[in-house]
Design an enzyme around this catalytic site. Structure first.
Site, mmCIF file in Angstrom:
data_model
loop_
_atom_site.group_PDB
_atom_site.id
_atom_site.type_symbol
_atom_site.label_atom_id
_atom_site.label_comp_id
_atom_site.label_asym_id
_atom_site.label_seq_id
_atom_site.Cartn_x
_atom_site.Cartn_y
_atom_site.Cartn_z
ATOM 1 N N GLU A 91 0.830 -1.200 0.000
ATOM 2 C CA GLU A 91 0.000 0.000 0.000
ATOM 3 C C GLU A 91 0.867 1.253 0.000
ATOM 4 O O GLU A 91 1.969 1.247 0.538
ATOM 5 C CB GLU A 91 -0.920 -0.026 1.231
ATOM 6 N N CYS A 111 6.474 -7.511 6.726
ATOM 7 C CA CYS A 111 7.612 -6.965 7.479
ATOM 8 C C CYS A 111 8.222 -8.065 8.337
ATOM 9 O O CYS A 111 7.500 -8.902 8.871
ATOM 10 C CB CYS A 111 7.146 -5.814 8.371
ATOM 11 N N CYS A 115 6.962 -5.605 15.647
ATOM 12 C CA CYS A 115 6.491 -4.580 16.584
ATOM 13 C C CYS A 115 5.046 -4.907 16.952
ATOM 14 O O CYS A 115 4.195 -5.089 16.063
ATOM 15 C CB CYS A 115 6.592 -3.201 15.946
ATOM 16 N N CYS A 118 1.881 -2.855 15.548
ATOM 17 C CA CYS A 118 1.806 -2.511 14.125
ATOM 18 C C CYS A 118 1.074 -3.593 13.330
ATOM 19 O O CYS A 118 1.389 -4.779 13.442
ATOM 20 C CB CYS A 118 3.223 -2.327 13.584
ATOM 21 N N CYS A 336 -0.462 5.552 10.013
ATOM 22 C CA CYS A 336 0.753 4.827 10.403
ATOM 23 C C CYS A 336 0.413 3.539 11.132
ATOM 24 O O CYS A 336 -0.386 3.534 12.055
ATOM 25 C CB CYS A 336 1.561 5.666 11.388
HETATM 26 N N1 SAH Z 1 9.574 -0.105 9.821
HETATM 27 C C1 SAH Z 1 9.714 1.304 9.757
HETATM 28 C C2 SAH Z 1 8.712 2.003 8.844
HETATM 29 C C3 SAH Z 1 7.270 1.561 8.881
HETATM 30 S S1 SAH Z 1 6.288 2.014 10.253
HETATM 31 C C4 SAH Z 1 9.670 1.891 11.135
HETATM 32 O O1 SAH Z 1 9.385 1.155 12.077
HETATM 33 O O2 SAH Z 1 9.959 3.050 11.303
HETATM 34 C C5 SAH Z 1 6.051 3.732 10.174
HETATM 35 C C6 SAH Z 1 5.780 4.361 11.526
HETATM 36 O O3 SAH Z 1 4.476 3.967 12.038
HETATM 37 C C7 SAH Z 1 6.782 3.937 12.600
HETATM 38 O O4 SAH Z 1 7.167 5.059 13.354
HETATM 39 C C8 SAH Z 1 5.963 2.989 13.451
HETATM 40 O O5 SAH Z 1 6.473 2.857 14.731
HETATM 41 C C9 SAH Z 1 4.609 3.642 13.403
HETATM 42 N N2 SAH Z 1 3.510 2.767 13.800
HETATM 43 C C10 SAH Z 1 3.427 1.430 13.712
HETATM 44 N N3 SAH Z 1 2.247 0.996 14.176
HETATM 45 C C11 SAH Z 1 1.556 2.091 14.558
HETATM 46 C C12 SAH Z 1 0.256 2.294 15.116
HETATM 47 N N4 SAH Z 1 -0.568 1.292 15.327
HETATM 48 N N5 SAH Z 1 -0.115 3.563 15.384
HETATM 49 C C13 SAH Z 1 0.714 4.603 15.117
HETATM 50 N N6 SAH Z 1 1.933 4.476 14.599
HETATM 51 C C14 SAH Z 1 2.358 3.225 14.324
#
Ligand code: SAH
Length: 348
Positions: A91, A111, A115, A118, A336
């Site tokens: 996406e 991925c 995390c 996420c 995000c």
């Molecule tokens: N893997 C990379 C890029 C993808 S995530 C990274 O971790 O930076 C992009 C951003 O979204 C990151 O800062 C991540 O921590 C954040 N993110 C992930 N899940 C989220 C959620 N449920 N709510 C808000 N931000 C989130």
């Protein structure tokens, strides 16, 4: 199967024409059509004689990605499902705001990091995107941005699906093509790569000539807490992350942006704030406090605004710039952390 023409360098293209007993500059022309003009139909390459166009069509394919579906949020945010040649999907999202039009793109299908908060993490890693698949997102977004908002993309953030630094070779080639004059000519200052924090790769990319801004998803400056919500960080601890960021800064002289979600009952105490402040003091940086976007389980909740305000206040008192970022596109799961292949199965 025909070879994908976009996997060839400019020199490879020149060599192809030499092998066909043609002039090597034809390779430069084709390269320009592909990377500067984004023209993928050989018949539209009008300065190439018809016989050579036919030769190209006989030998090569253009493995281009297509928009499978798209959806617009109440706030204008556009989420696109991109279908790759092999049927996998990722996406990308366009976020219009005032005079900016930010494009958020993906670097992997799924991925490999896990995390806990996420949605993309739930997919596991399926594969890395090729550099031309990263590039396709930019090309398609440029067109869509003109159509919907009548202006071009102003900024690109690698904050979509995947961990860009786990695919850094394709990442660097894509950024090179996005920024170089022979490509899209966008300034590297408008490109931000967001990483969960892979210290040895941060050092490696700091040494490269390809430039971009770096954002790091920190979410806790206390090792044990960070490990709980970002389990991969057991291997890549905060101390080695810091050393790699200091190296990055020494090489690039650009401030790091830390992304930080404040979760209720997880990192919402004064001890968490103090740990962040002291971590930030060790590296030129700014902090974006980002809103938590629910991903359909009850494990995580957004902390109160009192505590996020306190974070900002304490950081500011220590001369560290901090802002609270509101989410966009939440109603269509475009914010995000919400990107996930909900339609993965239907796309192929
Ligand atoms: N893997 C990379 C890029 C993808 S995530 C990274 O971790 O930076 C992009 C951003 O979204 C990151 O800062 C991540 O921590 C954040 N993110 C992930 N899940 C989220 C959620 N449920 N709510 C808000 N931000 C989130």
């Amino acid at each position: 199967m025909k070879k994908n023409i976009r996997s060839l360098s400019k020199e490879d293209l020149r060599q192809f024409f030499i092998s066909q007993k043609e002039k090597p500059f034809r390779g430069d022309q084709v390269y320009e059509w592909l990377w500067k003009k984004s023209v993928y139909d050989f018949n539209e390459m009008t300065n190439i004689p018809l016989s050579l166009r036919n030769q190209l069509a006989d030998n090569f394919a253009v493995n281009k990605s297509t928009i499978h579906t798209h959806q617009q949020s109440n706030d204008g945010t556009l989420k696109n499902v991109l279908k790759l040649c092999d049927g996998n999907i990722v996406e990308f999202v366009i976020i219009p705001k005032d005079n900016r039009n930010t494009l958020c793109i993906s670097s992997q299908v799924g991925c490999s990091l896990n995390c806990k908060f996420c949605a993309t993490a739930k997919l596991k890693r399926i594969r890395n995107l090729e550099y031309f698949e990263i590039y396709d997102q930019v090309i398609l977004a440029q067109k869509q941005s003109q159509e919907y908002f009548n202006k071009p993309i102003s900024n690109i953030v690698f904050m979509g699906m995947g961990e860009p630094l786990m695919n850094y070779e394709n990442l660097l080639i894509a950024i090179q093509k996005i920024t170089q004059e022979e490509g899209l000519g966008l300034s590297h200052k408008r490109i931000t790569v967001s990483t969960s924090g892979i210290p040895h790769t941060i050092k490696k990319v700091a040494d490269q000539s390809v430039k971009f801004n770096l954002a790091v998803s920190l979410h806790s400056a206390i090792q044990e807490k960070r490990e709980k919500i970002m389990p991969f960080s057991k291997k890549f601890n905060l101390e080695s992350l810091l050393v790699s960021l200091q190296y990055w800064y020494s090489k690039t002289k650009t401030k790091i942006t830390f992304e930080y979600i404040v979760f209720k009952n997880i990192n919402d105490t004064i001890e968490d704030i103090n740990a962040l402040v002291s971590y930030c003091k060790k590296i030129p940086c700014k902090v974006n406090i980002i809103e938590y976007n629910p991903i359909g389980d009850d494990e995580f909740l957004q902390a109160s605004s009192e505590i996020t305000d306190l974070y900002v206040k304490k950081l500011n008192q220590a001369d560290i710039s901090a802002t609270i970022r509101k989410s966009r596109g939440k109603d269509i799961d475009a914010a995000c952390g919400q990107l996930a292949n909900k339609v993965q199965k239907n796309a192929s």
